[in-house]
Design a protein around this motif. Structure first.
Motif, PDB file in Angstrom:
ATOM      1  N   SER A  15     -28.646 -27.883   6.770  1.00 42.35           N
ATOM      2  CA  SER A  15     -28.718 -26.648   7.580  1.00 42.35           C
ATOM      3  C   SER A  15     -27.873 -26.747   8.846  1.00 42.35           C
ATOM      4  CB  SER A  15     -30.165 -26.278   7.937  1.00 42.35           C
ATOM      5  OG  SER A  15     -30.867 -25.834   6.796  1.00 42.35           O
ATOM      6  N   ASN A  16     -27.062 -27.776   8.954  1.00 43.32           N
ATOM      7  CA  ASN A  16     -26.065 -27.900  10.011  1.00 43.32           C
ATOM      8  C   ASN A  16     -24.751 -27.371   9.437  1.00 43.32           C
ATOM      9  OD1 ASN A  16     -24.154 -28.626  11.881  1.00 43.32           O
ATOM     10  ND2 ASN A  16     -24.547 -30.829  11.770  1.00 43.32           N
ATOM     11  N   LYS A  17     -24.340 -26.191   9.859  1.00 38.12           N
ATOM     12  CA  LYS A  17     -23.206 -25.520   9.239  1.00 38.12           C
ATOM     13  C   LYS A  17     -21.911 -26.313   9.374  1.00 38.12           C
ATOM     14  CE  LYS A  17     -25.188 -20.890   9.789  1.00 38.12           C
ATOM     15  NZ  LYS A  17     -25.035 -19.544  10.401  1.00 38.12           N
ATOM     16  N   ASP A  18     -21.823 -27.208  10.363  1.00 38.30           N
ATOM     17  CA  ASP A  18     -20.617 -28.030  10.515  1.00 38.30           C
ATOM     18  C   ASP A  18     -20.546 -29.139   9.472  1.00 38.30           C
ATOM     19  OD1 ASP A  18     -19.774 -26.541  12.699  1.00 38.30           O
ATOM     20  OD2 ASP A  18     -20.875 -27.799  14.129  1.00 38.30           O
ATOM     21  N   HIS A  19     -21.703 -29.595   9.011  1.00 32.63           N
ATOM     22  CA  HIS A  19     -21.771 -30.641   7.980  1.00 32.63           C
ATOM     23  C   HIS A  19     -22.953 -30.288   7.075  1.00 32.63           C
ATOM     24  CE1 HIS A  19     -18.890 -33.016  10.295  1.00 32.63           C
ATOM     25  NE2 HIS A  19     -19.620 -32.770  11.369  1.00 32.63           N
ATOM     26  N   ILE A  20     -22.727 -29.334   6.169  1.00 31.41           N
ATOM     27  CA  ILE A  20     -23.844 -28.728   5.442  1.00 31.41           C
ATOM     28  C   ILE A  20     -24.466 -29.671   4.421  1.00 31.41           C
ATOM     29  CG2 ILE A  20     -22.541 -27.661   3.560  1.00 31.41           C
ATOM     30  CD1 ILE A  20     -25.292 -25.959   5.682  1.00 31.41           C
ATOM     31  N   LEU A  21     -23.698 -30.623   3.892  1.00 30.74           N
ATOM     32  CA  LEU A  21     -24.222 -31.556   2.903  1.00 30.74           C
ATOM     33  C   LEU A  21     -24.026 -32.992   3.351  1.00 30.74           C
ATOM     34  CD1 LEU A  21     -23.015 -29.962  -0.468  1.00 30.74           C
ATOM     35  CD2 LEU A  21     -25.330 -29.918   0.488  1.00 30.74           C
ATOM     36  N   ALA A  22     -24.975 -33.850   3.001  1.00 32.18           N
ATOM     37  CA  ALA A  22     -24.896 -35.282   3.275  1.00 32.18           C
ATOM     38  C   ALA A  22     -25.539 -36.016   2.110  1.00 32.18           C
ATOM     39  CB  ALA A  22     -25.597 -35.620   4.589  1.00 32.18           C
ATOM     40  N   SER A  23     -25.384 -37.327   2.101  1.00 30.39           N
ATOM     41  CA  SER A  23     -25.981 -38.123   1.016  1.00 30.39           C
ATOM     42  C   SER A  23     -26.913 -39.207   1.534  1.00 30.39           C
ATOM     43  CB  SER A  23     -24.882 -38.768   0.170  1.00 30.39           C
ATOM     44  OG  SER A  23     -24.075 -39.624   0.970  1.00 30.39           O
ATOM     45  N   ALA A  24     -26.954 -39.391   2.868  1.00 29.58           N
ATOM     46  CA  ALA A  24     -27.791 -40.451   3.426  1.00 29.58           C
ATOM     47  C   ALA A  24     -28.362 -40.016   4.767  1.00 29.58           C
ATOM     48  CB  ALA A  24     -26.982 -41.728   3.603  1.00 29.58           C
ATOM     49  N   LEU A  25     -29.537 -40.560   5.096  1.00 30.84           N
ATOM     50  CA  LEU A  25     -30.119 -40.330   6.415  1.00 30.84           C
ATOM     51  C   LEU A  25     -30.944 -41.550   6.816  1.00 30.84           C
ATOM     52  CD1 LEU A  25     -33.416 -39.654   6.118  1.00 30.84           C
ATOM     53  CD2 LEU A  25     -32.534 -37.477   5.273  1.00 30.84           C
ATOM     54  N   VAL A  26     -31.170 -41.651   8.126  1.00 26.36           N
ATOM     55  CA  VAL A  26     -31.927 -42.773   8.674  1.00 26.36           C
ATOM     56  C   VAL A  26     -32.940 -42.219   9.673  1.00 26.36           C
ATOM     57  CG1 VAL A  26     -31.804 -44.933   9.973  1.00 26.36           C
ATOM     58  CG2 VAL A  26     -29.952 -44.323   8.392  1.00 26.36           C
ATOM     59  N   VAL A  27     -34.164 -42.747   9.613  1.00 27.73           N
ATOM     60  CA  VAL A  27     -35.249 -42.293  10.486  1.00 27.73           C
ATOM     61  C   VAL A  27     -35.766 -43.461  11.309  1.00 27.73           C
ATOM     62  CG1 VAL A  27     -37.580 -41.322  10.577  1.00 27.73           C
ATOM     63  CG2 VAL A  27     -35.947 -40.492   8.864  1.00 27.73           C
ATOM     64  N   LYS A  28     -35.948 -43.207  12.609  1.00 20.58           N
ATOM     65  CA  LYS A  28     -36.555 -44.199  13.500  1.00 20.58           C
ATOM     66  C   LYS A  28     -37.399 -43.472  14.532  1.00 20.58           C
ATOM     67  CE  LYS A  28     -35.412 -47.842  16.901  1.00 20.58           C
ATOM     68  NZ  LYS A  28     -36.327 -48.859  16.367  1.00 20.58           N
ATOM     69  N   ASP A  29     -38.646 -43.912  14.694  1.00 21.40           N
ATOM     70  CA  ASP A  29     -39.564 -43.335  15.687  1.00 21.40           C
ATOM     71  C   ASP A  29     -39.688 -41.816  15.546  1.00 21.40           C
ATOM     72  OD1 ASP A  29     -39.976 -45.888  16.745  1.00 21.40           O
ATOM     73  OD2 ASP A  29     -38.329 -45.659  18.182  1.00 21.40           O
ATOM     74  N   GLY A  30     -39.742 -41.355  14.294  1.00 19.99           N
ATOM     75  CA  GLY A  30     -39.960 -39.945  14.043  1.00 19.99           C
ATOM     76  C   GLY A  30     -38.754 -39.055  14.211  1.00 19.99           C
ATOM     77  N   LYS A  31     -37.576 -39.630  14.430  1.00 21.29           N
ATOM     78  CA  LYS A  31     -36.350 -38.865  14.612  1.00 21.29           C
ATOM     79  C   LYS A  31     -35.290 -39.295  13.595  1.00 21.29           C
ATOM     80  CE  LYS A  31     -37.665 -36.939  18.632  1.00 21.29           C
ATOM     81  NZ  LYS A  31     -37.804 -35.478  18.867  1.00 21.29           N
ATOM     82  N   PHE A  32     -34.404 -38.359  13.270  1.00 15.96           N
ATOM     83  CA  PHE A  32     -33.211 -38.741  12.526  1.00 15.96           C
ATOM     84  C   PHE A  32     -32.260 -39.463  13.487  1.00 15.96           C
ATOM     85  CE2 PHE A  32     -34.385 -34.673  10.316  1.00 15.96           C
ATOM     86  CZ  PHE A  32     -34.754 -35.239   9.101  1.00 15.96           C
ATOM     87  N   VAL A  33     -31.782 -40.624  13.109  1.00 13.98           N
ATOM     88  CA  VAL A  33     -30.805 -41.325  13.949  1.00 13.98           C
ATOM     89  C   VAL A  33     -29.430 -41.360  13.292  1.00 13.98           C
ATOM     90  CG1 VAL A  33     -32.520 -42.715  15.154  1.00 13.98           C
ATOM     91  CG2 VAL A  33     -31.510 -43.580  13.033  1.00 13.98           C
ATOM     92  N   TYR A  34     -29.388 -41.046  12.001  1.00 14.02           N
ATOM     93  CA  TYR A  34     -28.099 -40.979  11.317  1.00 14.02           C
ATOM     94  C   TYR A  34     -28.225 -40.006  10.155  1.00 14.02           C
ATOM     95  CZ  TYR A  34     -24.154 -42.079   8.314  1.00 14.02           C
ATOM     96  OH  TYR A  34     -23.030 -41.983   7.529  1.00 14.02           O
TER      97      TYR A  34
END
Length: 552
Positions: A15-34
């Protein structure tokens, strides 16, 4: 960096129109960090999960619901029995028979579609004759008017001298100067319908609200705008006090953006005063109150929606709760106090009035005008107004599961051509306006019409098929025109996520999967971007995460 969770090999709609698709994410302390591709994961270590191509999207934001009203209906036993009839006499016979079979109730409650009366009126004398000792209420099927007997009128102190909240819109129907027992719109009807909810305990309210919370978790709704209760602030605030208590106990995972409701210009000053108080009193992690909600008009099928071009069948234009001068003054005062504005605008004249008022205030205040203005429902609009939302910064809120209905009714109301031009959300979206989606429900029930995937389906198809997950009573056997107002899946997802967050003013922390935002996300076995539109309502997340914590 040590983190709590690493996800790879996923299809992530950010839902970020600048980068609408991704394949990986990282979570730390309840937040997305990557958020990105897998090449950026090398600097993180922690629990890693390979999703094998599963679909991920942000938590859903339903930007116009009725949490407090739904709790009230839950506590009083919802609406009542549907009256099956084809005339006034059949309606009365149905009620009389039901009362005979179920004697001794304090209040008998029913639902009746006014069209079945065939133009005849129900009066308190009619109802007194079949229910002289108890209380009898009949809610009209559009949920914007009610009939009651004399015992209920006496209980609430309603007499021939009682003033109408908004003459022509919210009023007590009279004949020869005498009240008949029929009343229009929420400022008159809801204090009666929900009066039995005020004696309910905190535990009973908590149980009702918990059922709603459990539903939200099951479908991945992470934030809502609660659109409140007109004419009954006491119960509305009672529920808010319980939401606050639940949040303080760590039991409210859903972000609730609340409001204070008014239905008339004369309520505005006191409404702002109460809203400012509530803004201070209901301010926890997941509960904020900063919006004044106005019922600008009513409903089309009862001819209480305000029209630019009068109704074809009556020649009447309907009625707005405020005039331009009053609304301009209200917007200026809200802007001064830093409060937002949300309004029920079903008819074309009501949304035009909002646009006209914002245009005038913007000319006077320029960049100093900073509040969010939301025009909700937008069932019918004059073509000239479709492109005005974007330049004026007015948020257009549609309820897409409504976008399939009985077109023959609207042809009778507006004529052959205008009756086929309702819910023009695609036109507003394509003009560049911010469009958000909602379910606008007032009763919990089985929550079927609260389902955001139902909203997505009907928003995309304008049709309810045998595959659609919905109550049979809501089914129609044709596609609702105009077909070029159907939305695409990406537009539905954006409207239910980042656009909703912008409406609520929480886009810095919610609404999209971006580094630094709350790790609210949903995992699906089905790729929603490729899923069949017909039957889309049957989708459901297999995993739901709020602030990085798995909830289901």
């Amino acid at each position: 960096m040590k983190v709590d969770k690493i996800i790879k090999n996923a299809k992530i709609f950010t839902s970020n129109k600048d980068h609408i698709l991704a394949s990986a994410l990282v979570v730390k302390d309840g937040k997305f960090v990557y958020v990105g591709d897998e090449s950026g994961l090398s600097e993180y270590e922690g629990e890693t999960e390979d999703l094998n191509g599963k679909f991920i999207m942000p938590g859903i934001i339903d930007s116009h619901v009725h949490v407090t009203m739904g709790a009230g209906y839950e506590l009083v036993g919802t609406f009542g029995t549907i009256i099956k009839c084809d005339s006034k006499q059949e309606a009365l016979d149905f009620i009389a028979d039901d009362i005979r079979k179920n004697p001794g109730k304090d209040r008998y409650c029913y639902i009746l579609d006014k069209k079945h009366l065939k133009g005849k009126d129900l009066t308190k004398e009619d109802l007194d004759a079949i229910c002289p000792d108890g209380e009898l209420q009949i809610q009209e099927a559009q949920m914007h008017s009610i009939w009651v007997n004399s015992n209920i009128l006496k209980k609430h102190g309603i007499t021939d001298e009682t003033k109408d909240p908004v003459p022509g819109l919210s009023f007590y129907v009279r004949k020869d100067g005498h009240i008949t027992g029929e009343m229009s719109e929420g400022a008159t009807e809801l204090p009666i319908i929900l009066d039995r909810a005020m004696n309910k305990s905190d535990a009973e309210i908590d149980a009702a609200v918990q059922r709603w919370i459990d539903f939200c978790i099951s479908v991945g709704v992470t934030a809502v705008f609660d659109a409140g209760i007109p004419g009954y602030p006491e119960f509305h605030e009672h529920v808010y006090s319980r939401l606050r208590a639940l949040d303080e106990q760590g039991k409210l995972p859903i972000y609730v953006d609340g409001c204070y409701v008014i239905s008339a210009a004369w309520e505005a000053e006191e409404g702002i005063r109460q809203l400012k108080r509530m803004q201070k009193e209901y301010n926890t992690e997941h509960l904020k109150v900063h919006t004044l909600k106005l019922f600008m008009d009513g409903t089309l099928k009862l001819h209480s929606g305000a029209m630019v071009t009068p109704y074809a069948d009556t020649g009447e234009p309907g009625c707005n709760a405020m005039n331009l001068e009053e609304l301009v003054a209200l917007l200026k005062e809200l802007n001064k106090e830093g409060l937002d504005f949300h309004t029920h605008t079903v008819g074309e004249a009501s949304s035009r009035l909002v646009l006209d008022a914002v245009e005038q205030v913007r000319k006077e205040l320029g960049d100093d005008f900073r509040i969010r203005v939301v025009s909700a429902h937008l069932q019918i609009q004059d073509t000239a107004d479709l492109t005005r939302f974007a330049p004026l910064g007015v948020i257009a809120n549609f309820t897409p599961w409504w976008h399939c209905d009985d077109v023959e009714v609207y042809k009778r109301l507006f004529g052959e051509e205008r009756g086929k031009k309702l819910y023009r959300c695609k036109s507003v979206w394509d003009s560049g306006a911010l469009v958000s989606w909602s379910s606008d429900n007032i009763v919990y029930g089985d929550f079927s019409t609260w389902n955001p995937y139902l909203g997505m389906e009907v928003g995309m198809t304008r049709f309810i098929s045998d595959k659609t997950k919905i109550m049979d009573v809501e089914r129609f056997k044709y596609v609702f025109p105009p077909l070029d107002e159907r939305m695409g899946i990406e537009e539905m997802l954006l409207g239910y996520t980042i656009n909703g967050a912008k409406q609520l003013g929480i886009e810095k922390t919610k609404g999209s999967i971006e580094a630094g935002k709350d790790a609210d996300y949903l995992v699906f076995d089905t790729d929603l971007l490729k899923a069949e539109h017909d039957g889309f309502s049957n989708n459901k997340p297999v995993e739901v995460y709020y602030a990085g914590q798995k909830m289901n």
